[in-house]
Motif scaffolding. Structure first.
Motif, short mmCIF file in Angstrom:
data_model
loop_
_atom_site.label_atom_id
_atom_site.label_comp_id
_atom_site.label_asym_id
_atom_site.label_seq_id
_atom_site.Cartn_x
_atom_site.Cartn_y
_atom_site.Cartn_z
N ALA A 223 12.55 7.80 -6.73
CA ALA A 223 12.77 6.88 -5.98
C ALA A 223 11.36 6.02 -5.60
N ALA A 224 10.17 6.90 -5.62
CA ALA A 224 8.85 6.41 -5.13
C ALA A 224 8.42 5.36 -6.66
N ILE A 225 8.83 5.88 -7.84
CA ILE A 225 8.34 5.05 -9.08
C ILE A 225 9.42 3.82 -8.90
N VAL B 227 2.81 12.23 -5.43
CA VAL B 227 3.89 11.81 -6.30
C VAL B 227 3.53 10.63 -7.45
N LYS B 228 2.50 10.05 -7.23
CA LYS B 228 1.75 9.30 -8.07
C LYS B 228 2.79 8.11 -8.92
N PRO B 229 3.43 7.37 -8.05
CA PRO B 229 4.31 6.50 -8.74
C PRO B 229 3.45 5.33 -9.58
N ASN C 220 0.89 -1.21 0.12
CA ASN C 220 -0.06 -0.17 0.02
C ASN C 220 0.86 1.06 0.01
N ASN C 221 0.82 1.91 -1.20
CA ASN C 221 1.52 3.19 -0.91
C ASN C 221 0.66 4.51 -1.49
N LEU C 222 -0.78 4.27 -0.73
CA LEU C 222 -1.48 5.60 -0.89
C LEU C 222 -0.99 6.88 -0.41
N LYS C 223 -0.25 6.81 0.47
CA LYS C 223 0.65 7.83 1.16
C LYS C 223 1.45 8.74 0.10
N ASP C 224 1.70 8.09 -1.03
CA ASP C 224 2.36 8.60 -2.26
C ASP C 224 1.60 9.28 -3.24
#
Length: 962
Positions: free
Chosen positions: A445-447, A310-312, A303-307
């Motif tokens: 980095a997020a991507i 930055v929409k990875p 889960n990366n909803l916090k990102d």
């Protein structure tokens, strides 16, 4: 349409639902150091006023004040859902959602809420998903205070009547029964089953098997405990919209929602770690109910909803969705192996995990190349990892999202508040509107964190077709499957260079650069005008009267052909033509969609080319689109299109039975239709030569019309005309305009269609047609419908539990007004259901006789408010006009005529309408009975004086047309 930017399902709903603006505007642009806003973000296009507040009991609230709103709406979401069901009562969260509507301490009548909504132009609904339960309603402005009083009481003191336990359990069971044959739910259950002891692996909807009293667990007791445990103010979010000033709305919010108890609970969450060795690196062979040929690559990601800022996920999905040269979609289509490829993600689907999924529609050739297709996609993912994390794509995506957000349109208040309260559960409140569009900065980095998880360890490869060899069956859904491990040799092959010339996308050429408004001089049009009429081309133009600040437009180009509605070969060829065109132009339409434009071809009485969205580059889009209108295909491409066409017809028999019933009703009420059996039989003998001749015939012989709505000036109209003229063959012949004809109901006609289905449930539509044509009768039907529907739902669904889907349909059959009951039932056969309909119609007549003038005035006013409501967006504004345009009503006054007649309707008129239609033994009647497989041994109903219809073709021979 392809989900170009890879937004989650919830975010996509916001795309259609969050079209607002504010007087408290803040720019969505952020510095690289600050990703989140400390003020509430709204679209520059939104002039409504907003306020956020947190009540003393910790409920977070968003208020939307819109002086032009003719209806008010509210939504309350609770941060608990299906993931949190007790294992002893699976489906509990969904079941509780049903129970809340059945009365409260202050409003104990189980019918009270629905009756209030019917009298006040209201609508209400709720849904339960894995991590949220969301309740919503809308009503006339003057009923908002009382509506909020009734609504908020659900969350203070619901009755949760123990005597309704069995009834609502049956309602949940009926809802499950409707869905058990749907392949989506079967596949969703299986993928969760593979998650082992993770909380997602449970039965979500609920049915009679999972909900009920059992050893150590009582359903009613656990329902009360679940409500008491989780329905706490501090995990609730509220959104309100009204015509009231913000100060008055704040007072209403405090008045109605401050009394909800704050239990200071921690918002439920999921922390259980997955065993990827159990759920990943698998191949799933799945045999669906529908005849599909699909390949699915499903990656489980953290889960990366916090990102979201930055929409990875969106970045990765954007590249995977590309149809530019060198993309998997382009190369595999060129090979003739696939007909579609779509990537999408849901970052929090399973609580602490989400999914990124690539769905591929296969051809017969592609069915033989599935491992190569998987390898191509995986090799492309490797290319993205190596070279694709490039800031130029961020620039393109952010520009596209910013353009969408800058010109967001309003939507229906009901859907808007629902999306707001749902978004507030997932995002900081200041980003409740703009979260799907907010791309604050490029974050490599997020991507890369997402890309690193697109690995064999997190992958399930689904082979989905009716040809799969299986060894197991699902328990709660109709699906068969087999699971095996991905081989190490296959995984190793993904690291080898591709045989295909894979490359990353080029720059999008269609992003708009000019948002000039062109329609100032046309702003006061009263109706569309014929702006061009030369050389066999007619173009109507209408500038938006409500949204002339939008640099957008709709262009509908209609190649009307007289053979389309009379010749089955032409009818089928048009369907195949549209399919091949949209497939061949998917790269163009994908590029256009990123730029905020739409492109589509659809069949009608001829061929319809539709463009919409930003008008800046529409001229270029039209030039490319019209130049390829006559498709070129080979024998293989044609046969693949025929295969898709036949499978779609066969799959129609797998849809919800009541959907199928309405499809049959539509076929019986207007010409130009054929039975699916006849269509399939004819499609099998249609040749490529036939298809090419029909294309030439349609392009050479037609009446060419266009409708331009929105941001177009005369120069645009002249340019469109020239492009259309250039596209016509030299030997073009202008034909007369052709329209479908509609069934003319004759006194005493009782037409009955009886049909067996491949799916389980029964569906019936019993429609009566008033013998007198005209808007007077249509108006009476409109006013009657809401009251009739409320009584039918409360009696047949809530009290008797005959079905989940039950209601009243009121429809125009060209000049005539029809009204009747419909149902989809998992509990009774067609004869029993029809007998209940017949007795209920007598019961309802008695209820109608009790309606007072006061109640009638409320019902009529609710109807008028709905009809007179100003359009919320461009599509809503143009829809009545374009319907009239197709019908050649160039006065464009159908809606005005209906409103004028509704204003005249009296209570006596409505009662007379019912007696002269449903209560009239001599009224024309259409009765559709579809018998599901569960009831194959039960009889159909015979009606007095019936003429049985075996198929559409036979029906047309025995009737008159208007």
């Amino acid at each position: 349409m392809k989900k170009i930017l890879g937004l989650s399902v919830l975010a996509l709903a916001v795309l259609s639902g969050c079209n607002t603006t504010s007087q408290n505007q803040a720019t969505p642009a952020q510095s690289s150091a600050v990703l989140l806003s400390d003020t509430f973000i709204t679209s520059p296009n939104d002039k409504r006023s907003y306020q956020t507040l947190k009540l003393d009991n910790q409920i977070e609230v968003v208020l939307v004040s819109d002086p032009s709103a003719e209806k008010s709406a509210a939504s309350l979401s609770v941060g608990v859902g299906l993931l949190h069901d007790p294992m002893s009562q699976q489906g509990m969260a969904h079941y509780l959602e049903h129970m809340l509507f059945l009365g409260t301490e202050r409003y104990p009548d189980t019918k009270g809420y629905s009756e209030f909504m019917a009298k006040n132009g209201g609508a209400h609904n709720a849904y339960t998903w894995l991590d949220v339960t969301n309740y919503m309603f809308k009503a006339n402005n003057d009923a908002f205070d009382e509506g909020l009083d009734r609504f908020s009481d659900f969350f203070k003191a619901p009755k949760l009547y123990p005597e309704y336990t069995d009834k609502e359990k049956n309602a949940v069971n009926a809802e499950w029964s409707m869905r058990r044959e749907m392949d989506f739910f079967g596949q969703f259950k299986l993928t969760r089953k593979m998650m082992g002891d993770h909380p997602a692996n449970r039965f979500l909807i609920g049915n009679l098997e999972t909900l009920g009293d059992k050893e150590g667990s009582g359903l009613h007791q656990e329902t009360v405990e679940f409500y008491n445990q989780y329905y706490s103010a501090n995990i609730m979010k509220v959104a309100l919209i009204s015509n009231l000033p913000l100060a008055d709305m704040e007072a209403l919010a405090k008045k109605h929602f401050s009394g909800i108890k704050n239990k200071n609970i921690e918002k439920p969450s999921v922390t259980k770690k997955l065993d990827m060795a159990q759920s990943g690196s698998k191949r799933v062979f799945y045999k669906p109910n529908e005849d599909v040929k699909q390949l699915k690559l499903e990656f489980t990601i953290e889960n990366n909803l916090k990102d979201f800022a930055v929409k990875p996920n969106s970045f990765v999905s954007y590249l995977l969705n590309s149809e530019m040269p060198g993309s998997p979609a382009q190369l595999l289509k060129e090979k003739g192996w696939i007909s579609g490829l779509n990537a999408d993600s849901s970052p929090n689907l399973y609580g602490n995990y989400g999914t990124l999924q690539i769905d591929v529609d296969l051809t017969d050739s592609g069915m033989q190349q599935r491992e190569k297709i998987v390898a191509t996609v995986m090799q492309y993912i490797k290319l993205i990892k190596d070279q694709g994390v490039d800031k130029k794509y961020f620039s393109e995506i952010s520009t596209s999202l910013n353009n969408q957000f800058q010109f967001l349109e309003k939507t229906d208040e009901f859907n808007y508040v629902s999306q707001l309260s749902a978004n507030m559960q997932n995002y900081p409140v200041n980003h409740a509107i703009n979260a799907p569009y907010h791309y604050a900065q490029f974050d490599a980095a997020a991507i890369n964190r997402v890309l690193a998880q697109l690995s064999p360890e997190s992958l399930k490869v689904w082979h989905i077709s009716q040809q799969e060899e299986t060894d197991s069956k699902l328990h709660f859904y109709d699906g068969e499957y087999r699971i095996s491990d991905l081989s190490q040799a296959e995984i190793a092959s993904w690291n080898k260079p591709s045989d295909l010339p894979l490359s990353l996308p080029a720059v999008n050429r269609m992003l708009p650069e000019n948002f000039t408004l062109k329609t100032d001089k046309l702003a006061k049009q009263s109706q569309p005008e014929l702006a061009y009429d030369k050389a066999g081309i007619k173009i109507w133009r209408f500038a938006s009267q409500e949204f002339n600040n939008q640099p957008k437009g709709l262009l509908e180009v209609y190649f009307n052909n007289p053979k389309a509605g009379k010749d089955i070969y032409t009818s089928i060829a048009l369907e195949i033509w549209a399919d091949i065109y949209n497939l061949q132009q998917s790269a163009l339409s994908t590029e256009a969609a990123i730029a905020g434009m739409g492109l589509n071809v659809s069949p009608g009485n001829g061929l319809i080319l539709t463009l919409n969205g930003f008008t800046d580059k529409q001229n270029s889009l039209l030039q490319q689109a019209i130049g390829q209108l006559r498709v070129k295909t080979d024998e293989q491409g044609f046969n693949q299109a025929v295969d898709r066409y036949i499978r779609n017809l066969n799959n129609a028999g797998k849809q919800f039975p009541f959907y199928q019933a309405f499809d049959e009703l539509n076929k019986l009420t207007r010409s130009g239709n054929y039975s699916n059996e006849q269509l399939i039989k004819t499609a099998k003998v249609l040749t490529l030569g036939d298809f090419e001749r029909i294309m030439d015939q349609v392009l050479k012989n037609n009446q060419l019309r266009a409708f331009a709505f929105g941001n177009y000036d005369q120069a645009d109209i002249d340019s469109v005309a020239k492009q259309l003229s250039d596209a016509l063959p030299e030997m073009h012949h202008e034909t007369s305009y052709s329209r479908d004809k509609f069934w003319k109901p004759e006194p005493g006609e009782v037409m009955v269609l009886k049909k067996d289905l491949d799916v389980a449930d029964v569906a019936i539509i019993d429609l009566y047609v008033h013998p007198e044509p005209g808007y007077k009768q249509k108006a009476r039907a409109e006013v009657l419908r809401s009251h009739f529907r409320t009584i039918a739902f409360d009696k047949l669904r809530t009290e008797e539990q005959l079905a989940y889907a039950v209601g009243v349909t009121a429809r125009s059959i060209e000049d005539y007004a029809g009204i009747g009951l419909y149902i989809q039932s998992p509990v009774k056969g067609p004869k029993d259901i029809q007998n209940r309909f017949d007795s209920f119609k007598v019961e309802y007549a008695a209820e109608l006789d009790k309606v007072t003038e006061e109640t009638f005035t409320q019902l009529k006013n609710a109807t008028l408010v709905g009809l007179k409501e100003k359009p919320k967006n461009l599509q809503a504004e143009v829809s009545p006009m374009i319907r009239d345009w197709y019908r050649e009503n160039f006065n464009f006054d159908s809606k005005a005529k209906l409103i004028a007649e509704v204003e005249k309707v009296t209570l006596a008129d409505v009662k007379n309408f019912y007696r002269e239609s449903i209560g009239n033994s001599d009224a024309a009647r259409l009765n559709i009975q579809l018998r599901g497989s569960k009831f194959k041994d039960t009889p159909f109903a015979d009606l007095k004086g019936q003429t049985e219809v075996s198929n559409v073709e036979q029906f047309y021979k025995g009737i008159s047309f208007q």
